[in-house]
Design an enzyme around this catalytic site. Structure first.
Site, PDB file in Angstrom:
ATOM      1  N   LYS A 106       0.823  -1.222   0.000  1.00 20.24           N
ATOM      2  CA  LYS A 106       0.000   0.000   0.000  1.00 20.24           C
ATOM      3  C   LYS A 106       0.848   1.259   0.000  1.00 20.24           C
ATOM      4  O   LYS A 106       0.451   2.286  -0.579  1.00 20.24           O
ATOM      5  CB  LYS A 106      -0.964   0.012   1.194  1.00 20.24           C
ATOM      6  N   GLY A 136      -6.482  -6.718   4.481  1.00 17.81           N
ATOM      7  CA  GLY A 136      -6.158  -8.138   4.559  1.00 17.81           C
ATOM      8  C   GLY A 136      -7.188  -9.065   3.948  1.00 17.81           C
ATOM      9  O   GLY A 136      -7.349  -9.133   2.737  1.00 17.81           O
ATOM     10  N   LYS A 207      -3.675   3.093   2.912  1.00 18.73           N
ATOM     11  CA  LYS A 207      -4.816   2.275   2.477  1.00 18.73           C
ATOM     12  C   LYS A 207      -5.971   3.148   2.018  1.00 18.73           C
ATOM     13  O   LYS A 207      -6.665   2.822   1.047  1.00 18.73           O
ATOM     14  CB  LYS A 207      -5.242   1.353   3.615  1.00 18.73           C
TER      15      LYS A 207
END
Length: 435
Positions: A106, A136, A207
């Site tokens: 990321k 995840g 993210k």
């Protein structure tokens, strides 16, 4: 369609070992599920001599990344080495050679995403997949790209860092201090080697940048975001939150003003109502809520990190890579909006919780009130709490809705005031609506 695809790895850390193990041990079944046979061809590692948790034949290991990237027989390059500059250099080579790239990186996507997708536009045979880069085991990338492709999103928010969620959960549950829980998190291996990535909100911001691109087609730089971590949260804040039916969570928030073609992207600890599903996601779990114009609100919850959860996301990308190799199709973000800009601070509004350490003296409250008034910030609630020092006091206050610009002005003035003894601590009171 080839009879067998060859997969190479850059890096063989925890996640990569999980991917290798699962694909190797379940080869027959995974080939059936993925729709094609495959070979785990080569892995680049820092040291071939290092002992690993997965058995890889010596002839399938190399210390030279070019052995993977430049190998004409390797169709898919899994970049799981981390870092930004070296990883980007290798990903760039792979794209220019027309390979499929899979990454969980990321930080690289956040900093180099615009360049990467610019390269893809010039190399239509190549493709990049990055499900494992956010949350995840939650298939949030695939949800945005496929399952919710018909939607425009007015609001995306959630918990994107399991380490901070673990710390905040234990602080509230056990009335434990931040320092004590952080020490436990270090012992359990939940904290990055550079713990500021977790604690200061940087990991969540990386993210959030990926999600903002998928939803709005714009790569947002960290310098364009509001990014605040959890270091200064005290038990007093937890107790106040509990009394008023809130819970403190480190939130990533992406809001859109569709009419104005503007977005805001932020990461900060926030007071979230206990009636919100996301407020009740605890420990190391992640959650992402999306507000679509067609589907309404959807909430996605699951493990945000860990070997198996992240390996699951990487293997999902390998399945998509096989499809891309068969169809020669290339992904384009479904909500690209030309000219999308960042909202100025004066247009980003919220209610705020502010904790002040002040002199316990006559005239302090009047001075504090005058500072807020001069910055056009309206106080909704004000409480004085006992301080551990006899000549000091805690002031806990909340504001009516005001702008980020006004609250920054007020906090700067407060910090310069003789009555205020520490930097003001600020929490946003999060409203789970885009307005």
């Amino acid at each position: 369609m080839k009879s067998k695809y060859k997969i190479g790895f850059l890096g063989m850390g925890t996640v990569a070992q999980g991917v290798w193990r699962h694909l190797e041990e379940n080869h027959s079944e995974m080939s059936r599920r993925l729709g094609a046979d495959y070979e785990l061809s080569l892995a680049c590692v820092r040291s071939i001599a290092k002992k690993r948790g997965v058995d890889i034949p010596a002839e399938k290991l190399t210390e030279n990344p070019d052995d993977v990237v430049l190998n004409p027989e390797i169709d898919i390059v899994c970049e799981l080495m981390g870092g930004v500059d070296e990883a980007f250099k290798l990903v760039k080579k792979a794209i220019e050679l027309g390979k499929i790239v899979i990454t969980a990186n990321k930080a690289m996507l956040c900093e180099k995403g615009a360049e990467i997708f610019g390269l893809l536009a010039k190399n239509p045979k190549s493709q990049i997949f990055f499900e494992a880069s956010v949350a995840g085991g939650i298939p949030i990338i695939k949800s945005l790209r496929e399952g919710l492709v018909a939607n425009n999103f007015s609001l995306i928010y959630g918990i994107l860092n399991g380490t901070c969620n673990y710390i905040l959960t234990r602080m509230e549950r056990e009335n434990a201090s931040y320092d004590a829980v952080l020490a436990d998190a270090r012992r359990l291996g939940y904290v990055e080697a550079d713990e500021s990535l977790d604690i200061d909100g940087i990991d969540s911001a990386h993210k959030a940048a990926v999600l903002a691109y998928l939803a709005y087609g714009r790569w947002v730089k960290l310098s364009e975001m509001i990014v605040t971590g959890i270091r200064d949260i005290r038990l007093e804040d937890m107790i106040w939150a509990r009394e008023f039916n809130y819970r403190i969570k480190l939130l990533a928030s992406i809001k859109s003003d569709t009419a104005a073609k503007k977005i805001s992207v932020a990461v900060y600890p926030a007071l979230l109502s206990l009636s919100d599903v996301v407020a009740n996601v605890n420990e190391v779990f992640n959650a992402v809520a999306l507000e679509g114009d067609l589907v309404g609100r959807t909430v996605h919850i699951g493990r945000g990190a860990g070997q198996n959860a992240t390996a699951s996301a990487v293997i999902s990308d390998i399945a998509d890579a096989f499809k891309a190799l068969n169809s020669n199709s290339q992904y384009v973000p479904h909500s690209v909006q030309n000219g999308v800009e960042m909202m100025p601070l004066k247009d980003i509004e919220s209610s705020f919780y502010i904790r002040l350490a002040v002199k316990d003296a006559t005239g302090t409250l009047a001075k504090i009130a005058s500072i807020f008034a001069s910055c056009n910030v309206s106080i909704e609630l004000l409480e004085q709490k006992k301080h551990e020092n006899a000549d000091e006091a805690w002031l806990i206050l909340t504001t009516h809705k005001t702008s980020e610009f006004a609250i920054q002005q007020a906090c700067s003035a407060l910090e310069s005031s003789e009555q205020v003894l520490e930097k003001p601590f600020v929490l946003r009171i999060f409203e789970n609506s885009p307005s």
